[in-house]
Design a protein around this motif. Structure first.
Motif, PDB file in Angstrom:
ATOM      1  N   ALA A  55       0.813  -1.216   0.000  1.00 15.33           N
ATOM      2  CA  ALA A  55       0.000   0.000   0.000  1.00 15.33           C
ATOM      3  C   ALA A  55       0.844   1.261   0.000  1.00 15.33           C
ATOM      4  O   ALA A  55       0.322   2.357  -0.110  1.00 15.33           O
ATOM      5  N   GLY A  56       2.143   1.132   0.135  1.00 19.71           N
ATOM      6  CA  GLY A  56       3.016   2.299   0.250  1.00 19.71           C
ATOM      7  C   GLY A  56       3.167   3.082  -1.024  1.00 19.71           C
ATOM      8  O   GLY A  56       3.321   4.290  -1.003  1.00 19.71           O
ATOM      9  N   ASN A  57       3.124   2.420  -2.179  1.00 22.82           N
ATOM     10  CA  ASN A  57       3.330   3.103  -3.445  1.00 22.82           C
ATOM     11  C   ASN A  57       1.995   3.415  -4.112  1.00 22.82           C
ATOM     12  O   ASN A  57       1.132   2.566  -4.219  1.00 22.82           O
ATOM     13  N   LEU A  58       1.879   4.664  -4.561  1.00 22.23           N
ATOM     14  CA  LEU A  58       0.671   5.114  -5.238  1.00 22.23           C
ATOM     15  C   LEU A  58       1.054   5.735  -6.569  1.00 22.23           C
ATOM     16  O   LEU A  58       2.137   6.302  -6.717  1.00 22.23           O
ATOM     17  N   THR A  59       0.171   5.648  -7.535  1.00 22.11           N
ATOM     18  CA  THR A  59       0.401   6.263  -8.837  1.00 22.11           C
ATOM     19  C   THR A  59      -0.257   7.634  -8.843  1.00 22.11           C
ATOM     20  O   THR A  59      -1.441   7.768  -8.549  1.00 22.11           O
ATOM     21  N   VAL A  60       0.538   8.662  -9.153  1.00 22.65           N
ATOM     22  CA  VAL A  60       0.053  10.041  -9.207  1.00 22.65           C
ATOM     23  C   VAL A  60       0.523  10.677 -10.512  1.00 22.65           C
ATOM     24  O   VAL A  60       1.371  10.138 -11.208  1.00 22.65           O
ATOM     25  N   SER A  61      -0.011  11.846 -10.811  1.00 23.26           N
ATOM     26  CA  SER A  61       0.356  12.562 -12.028  1.00 23.26           C
ATOM     27  C   SER A  61       1.423  13.605 -11.742  1.00 23.26           C
ATOM     28  O   SER A  61       1.399  14.261 -10.702  1.00 23.26           O
ATOM     29  N   CYS A  62       2.340  13.770 -12.680  1.00 16.80           N
ATOM     30  CA  CYS A  62       3.368  14.811 -12.587  1.00 16.80           C
ATOM     31  C   CYS A  62       2.679  16.177 -12.649  1.00 16.80           C
ATOM     32  O   CYS A  62       1.764  16.386 -13.445  1.00 16.80           O
ATOM     33  N   SER A  79       5.321  16.472  -0.068  1.00 18.69           N
ATOM     34  CA  SER A  79       5.553  17.365  -1.200  1.00 18.69           C
ATOM     35  C   SER A  79       4.277  18.066  -1.624  1.00 18.69           C
ATOM     36  O   SER A  79       3.208  17.464  -1.645  1.00 18.69           O
ATOM     37  N   LYS A  80       4.424  19.346  -1.980  1.00 14.62           N
ATOM     38  CA  LYS A  80       3.280  20.066  -2.528  1.00 14.62           C
ATOM     39  C   LYS A  80       3.005  19.612  -3.953  1.00 14.62           C
ATOM     40  O   LYS A  80       1.875  19.480  -4.371  1.00 14.62           O
ATOM     41  N   HIS A  81       4.087  19.421  -4.720  1.00 11.43           N
ATOM     42  CA  HIS A  81       3.975  19.041  -6.124  1.00 11.43           C
ATOM     43  C   HIS A  81       4.824  17.797  -6.358  1.00 11.43           C
ATOM     44  O   HIS A  81       5.927  17.684  -5.854  1.00 11.43           O
ATOM     45  N   ILE A  82       4.320  16.898  -7.181  1.00  6.00           N
ATOM     46  CA  ILE A  82       5.028  15.673  -7.530  1.00  6.00           C
ATOM     47  C   ILE A  82       5.485  15.789  -8.979  1.00  6.00           C
ATOM     48  O   ILE A  82       4.702  16.186  -9.852  1.00  6.00           O
ATOM     49  N   PHE A  83       6.737  15.444  -9.217  1.00  2.37           N
ATOM     50  CA  PHE A  83       7.289  15.517 -10.564  1.00  2.37           C
ATOM     51  C   PHE A  83       7.818  14.155 -10.986  1.00  2.37           C
ATOM     52  O   PHE A  83       8.277  13.378 -10.161  1.00  2.37           O
ATOM     53  N   CYS A  84       7.782  13.888 -12.299  1.00  4.61           N
ATOM     54  CA  CYS A  84       8.236  12.592 -12.812  1.00  4.61           C
ATOM     55  C   CYS A  84       9.756  12.523 -12.906  1.00  4.61           C
ATOM     56  O   CYS A  84      10.331  11.445 -12.825  1.00  4.61           O
ATOM     57  N   ASN A  85      10.420  13.661 -13.097  1.00  2.00           N
ATOM     58  CA  ASN A  85      11.879  13.671 -13.186  1.00  2.00           C
ATOM     59  C   ASN A  85      12.415  15.059 -12.855  1.00  2.00           C
ATOM     60  O   ASN A  85      11.643  16.001 -12.629  1.00  2.00           O
ATOM     61  N   LYS A  86      13.723  15.199 -12.856  1.00  2.42           N
ATOM     62  CA  LYS A  86      14.349  16.487 -12.497  1.00  2.42           C
ATOM     63  C   LYS A  86      14.091  17.552 -13.548  1.00  2.42           C
ATOM     64  O   LYS A  86      14.011  18.741 -13.207  1.00  2.42           O
ATOM     65  N   ASP A  87      13.944  17.161 -14.807  1.00  2.00           N
ATOM     66  CA  ASP A  87      13.668  18.152 -15.857  1.00  2.00           C
ATOM     67  C   ASP A  87      12.347  18.874 -15.582  1.00  2.00           C
ATOM     68  O   ASP A  87      12.265  20.094 -15.663  1.00  2.00           O
ATOM     69  N   CYS A  88      11.325  18.106 -15.241  1.00  2.00           N
ATOM     70  CA  CYS A  88      10.018  18.707 -14.906  1.00  2.00           C
ATOM     71  C   CYS A  88      10.133  19.573 -13.663  1.00  2.00           C
ATOM     72  O   CYS A  88       9.558  20.660 -13.588  1.00  2.00           O
ATOM     73  N   TYR A  89      10.893  19.102 -12.680  1.00  5.65           N
ATOM     74  CA  TYR A  89      11.062  19.851 -11.447  1.00  5.65           C
ATOM     75  C   TYR A  89      11.705  21.212 -11.703  1.00  5.65           C
ATOM     76  O   TYR A  89      11.220  22.234 -11.233  1.00  5.65           O
ATOM     77  N   TYR A  90      12.784  21.232 -12.479  1.00  3.70           N
ATOM     78  CA  TYR A  90      13.491  22.484 -12.730  1.00  3.70           C
ATOM     79  C   TYR A  90      12.727  23.390 -13.676  1.00  3.70           C
ATOM     80  O   TYR A  90      12.850  24.614 -13.598  1.00  3.70           O
ATOM     81  N   THR A  91      11.918  22.824 -14.555  1.00  3.76           N
ATOM     82  CA  THR A  91      11.099  23.638 -15.455  1.00  3.76           C
ATOM     83  C   THR A  91       9.982  24.327 -14.681  1.00  3.76           C
ATOM     84  O   THR A  91       9.594  25.445 -15.002  1.00  3.76           O
TER      85      THR A  91
END
Length: 92
Positions: A55-62, A79-91
């Motif tokens: 139950a620990g892992n959940l699927t969410v949207s970037c 986290s306030k926002h979930i990102f799929c990778n560092k590129d999305c995070y820095y963008t």
């Protein structure tokens, strides 16, 4: 700390707090004046998976691109926002 029996509405609220609001069992227990084990029993009786592995892992949207990513519920809570990778995070 004994309270007696929970109403059906309280049980539903506990399940919602665990599944939707992603609150940890200890926090839910504090809110209802119960123990973590009591919350665990309520969830198990409702057939809610509580093991950290399953139950620990959940699927969410970037937050940026909308792609699906699997994160642990603790990461989602922190986290306030979930990102799929560092590129999305820095963008962002």
């Amino acid at each position: 700390m004994k309270r007696g029996h929970l109403t059906d509405q309280e049980k539903a609220n506990i399940i919602t707090a665990y599944q939707t609001d992603l609150l940890p069992m200890t926090e839910i227990a504090r809110k209802y004046g119960m123990t973590r084990q009591g919350i665990y029993k309520v969830l198990r009786r409702a057939d809610i998976e509580t093991s950290k592995k399953l139950a620990g892992n959940l699927t969410v949207s970037c937050a940026l691109c909308g792609s699906q990513v699997t994160k642990h519920r603790k990461e989602i809570r922190q986290s306030k926002h979930i990102f799929c990778n560092k590129d999305c995070y820095y963008t962002w």
